[in-house]
Design an enzyme around this catalytic site. Structure first.
Site, PDB file in Angstrom:
ATOM      1  N   SER A 123       0.790  -1.202  -0.076  1.00 11.82           N
ATOM      2  CA  SER A 123      -0.094   0.031  -0.050  1.00 11.82           C
ATOM      3  C   SER A 123       0.882   1.110  -0.055  1.00 11.82           C
ATOM      4  O   SER A 123       0.450   2.437  -0.342  1.00 11.82           O
ATOM      5  CB  SER A 123      -0.864  -0.074   1.325  1.00 11.82           C
ATOM      6  N   HIS A 144      -3.370  -4.193  -4.821  1.00 11.74           N
ATOM      7  CA  HIS A 144      -3.878  -3.450  -3.622  1.00 11.74           C
ATOM      8  C   HIS A 144      -5.199  -3.745  -3.251  1.00 11.74           C
ATOM      9  O   HIS A 144      -5.936  -3.135  -3.628  1.00 11.74           O
ATOM     10  CB  HIS A 144      -3.360  -2.247  -3.499  1.00 11.74           C
ATOM     11  N   GLU A 156      -7.070  -1.839  -6.178  1.00 11.93           N
ATOM     12  CA  GLU A 156      -6.142  -1.202  -6.947  1.00 11.93           C
ATOM     13  C   GLU A 156      -5.219  -2.029  -7.895  1.00 11.93           C
ATOM     14  O   GLU A 156      -4.263  -2.573  -7.398  1.00 11.93           O
ATOM     15  CB  GLU A 156      -5.411  -0.021  -6.154  1.00 11.93           C
ATOM     16  N   ASN A 194      -4.920   6.219  -1.265  1.00 14.84           N
ATOM     17  CA  ASN A 194      -3.958   6.770  -0.167  1.00 14.84           C
ATOM     18  C   ASN A 194      -3.257   8.042  -0.656  1.00 14.84           C
ATOM     19  O   ASN A 194      -2.887   8.966   0.175  1.00 14.84           O
ATOM     20  CB  ASN A 194      -2.736   5.708   0.360  1.00 14.84           C
TER      21      ASN A 194
END
Length: 501
Positions: A123, A144, A156, A194
């Site tokens: 991540s 991810h 992802e 993120n």
């Protein structure tokens, strides 16, 4: 290449919570699954834990008993990497250390066939860097998953610098075949979620550091006015302050300390004190038995004004307030003016939608925050300066209370809470699309599914107009210089194209 056939083996290296979750997803989809961990006995324990979770799914009627039996028969612990030789896909979910991951994949390359897809669930690390020492980096991707992997739909699919398009497509199609909602993105710090989610936490922390409002009030405004599922303080307590702060710091450092991603000193002090959130019993809030939940600031009931005047003809995103006021029995006069759109109260004071300016700059202005939907919002934030006449603030409070809203009065914070946060989200999303990080559609999908945003930031930008976010950030940048609120070039171009300049 297309989706990996269900008859082919999927292997997972790392038998922790995330590794178990990914293994369960592949298993329930129909693949034979092997689970490996370097800690003796851990893979066997993980196999037993997955079987127990499947039992619970059967008990809840979410999985057929025969399907459970067949799935458990396909799940096996692997004592060594050599046992993964016939895998069509190997997903790594080990510790977030670049050297550990690089060493693991170098060993895997000696074991698996050249057509085996290799994937990391990182991540925070660069997918390109993890694959950098491989003989065949083109078959390497990021996959991810979000925790818990069996429940959360988003995946992802990250293409590193050397990733072949066919490999990324196989990873995407496979995740989709597993019932997930995959999105494609380039290998940039934080990927999609993120990276773009940082302002949701960062602006709340910044407002708290500026003593603009307390955590409970900020959380309540973002939930009840902004439409977010959870406020940032309660969410970071759930995630873990150490985990959230580490991700923020990683993204900031990966972007060469770009001020848009600067970590919070207040959060750093919380981590240093060991107050990490729910897992330690104390974070921004207390979770010990008997601890009282903090209450947001809510203004006492105040008599509403009998009438208001709307100047400028259109309140923009807040136009619905005109109809709502009339429905509440308040007389509304509408006057065409060239000074901009605002609500004039009986005392002569004015109400204006948060635009990045501060109340102290004006003789008699109270700002109100942006709402996702002014009809369904149950709370509104107002900001005033110490020089704002009490009568103006009182009338403003009474007006919104008459519209069925709880009112939180915060300090004179430029951009307030929701407006400031949403403008930053729009800016980062617009910038990410322009830089080819991901498509607008995938960014919105990722933010809705990955962090439960009520709207994707690109769609939010379309509704509000790029000029709205650009102008608000421009005002913020003038009052808080340093680059954090400097609108991106992509947002400037969008605003200019829409006539915002």
């Amino acid at each position: 290449m297309t989706a990996i056939e269900h008859s082919r083996t999927v292997s997972v290296v790392g038998a922790g919570t995330m590794g178990q979750g990914i293994a369960q997803v592949a298993l329930v989809a129909g693949h034979p699954v092997r689970l490996h961990d370097t800690v003796p006995g851990r893979a066997e324990a993980a196999v037993a834990a997955i079987a127990a979770r499947l039992d619970r799914l059967v008990e809840k009627g979410r999985l057929d008993a025969d399907a459970r039996t067949a799935a458990v028969a396909r799940l096996h612990p692997a004592g060594q990497l050599a046992d993964l030789a016939d895998s069509a896909l190997v997903v790594e979910a080990v510790v977030e250390r670049l050297d550990v991951k690089q060493e693991l994949f170098a060993e895997l390359e000696k074991v698996v066939a050249d057509d085996c897809l290799l994937a990391t669930n990182t991540s925070s690390l660069s997918v390109t860097a993890v694959a950098g020492a491989l003989r065949l980096p083109e078959r390497f991707v990021g996959l991810h998953f979000f925790n818990p992997a069996p429940l959360l739909p988003l995946v992802e699919v990250v293409s590193g610098h050397a990733t072949d398009e066919a490999a990324a497509t196989t990873a995407y199609d496979t995740a989709k075949g597993w019932g997930k909602t995959p999105v494609r993105c380039a290998d940039t710090p934080g990927f999609i979620v993120n990276r773009i989610a940082r302002p949701f936490y960062a602006e709340a922390l910044r407002i708290h550091e500026e003593r603009g409002a307390d955590p409970a009030t900020i959380d309540a405004v973002l939930r009840e006015c902004g439409g977010f599922r959870m406020g940032p303080f309660e969410l970071t307590d759930l995630i873990g302050q150490d985990v959230n702060e580490a991700v923020t710091r990683s993204v900031w450092e990966s972007f060469h300390q770009d001020p848009k991603f600067t970590p919070s000193l207040a959060q750093r002090r919380l981590v240093e004190s060991g107050r990490l959130g729910r897992k330690t019993g104390q974070g921004w809030y207390a979770y010990r038995e008997g601890a009282a939940a903090p209450e947001p600031h809510t203004a006492p009931l105040t008599e509403p004004p009998a009438e208001i005047t709307v100047e400028g003809g259109d309140l923009g995103p807040a136009q619905e307030l005109v109809a709502m006021a009339r429905e509440a029995g308040i007389t509304v006069h509408e006057v065409e003016e060239d000074r901009g759109s605002r609500i004039v109260l009986p005392s002569g004071g004015q109400l204006a939608l948060a635009d990045g300016q501060t109340a102290i700059e004006f003789r008699d202005v109270v700002f109100y925050d942006l709402a996702l939907d002014y009809r369904t919002a149950t709370r509104i934030a107002l900001s005033a300066s110490e020089d704002t006449p009490w009568e103006t603030l009182r009338e403003a409070i009474g007006l919104f209370q008459a519209l069925g809203k709880k009112v939180s009065v915060i300090e004179d914070v430029p951009g307030m809470i929701v407006a400031r946060t949403v403008a930053m989200l729009i800016d980062l999303a617009t910038d990410a699309v322009a830089k080819g990080v991901a498509s607008a559609e995938d960014i919105d999908t990722a933010m809705r599914l990955g962090v439960n945003y009520p709207l994707g930031p690109v769609e939010w930008g379309r509704r509000l107009g790029a000029g709205w976010a650009h102008d608000l950030l421009g005002e913020l940048n003038a009052r808080i210089p340093g680059g954090r609120y400097q609108p991106s070039l992509a947002l400037y171009r969008r605003a200019y194209a829409e006539g915002g300049e």
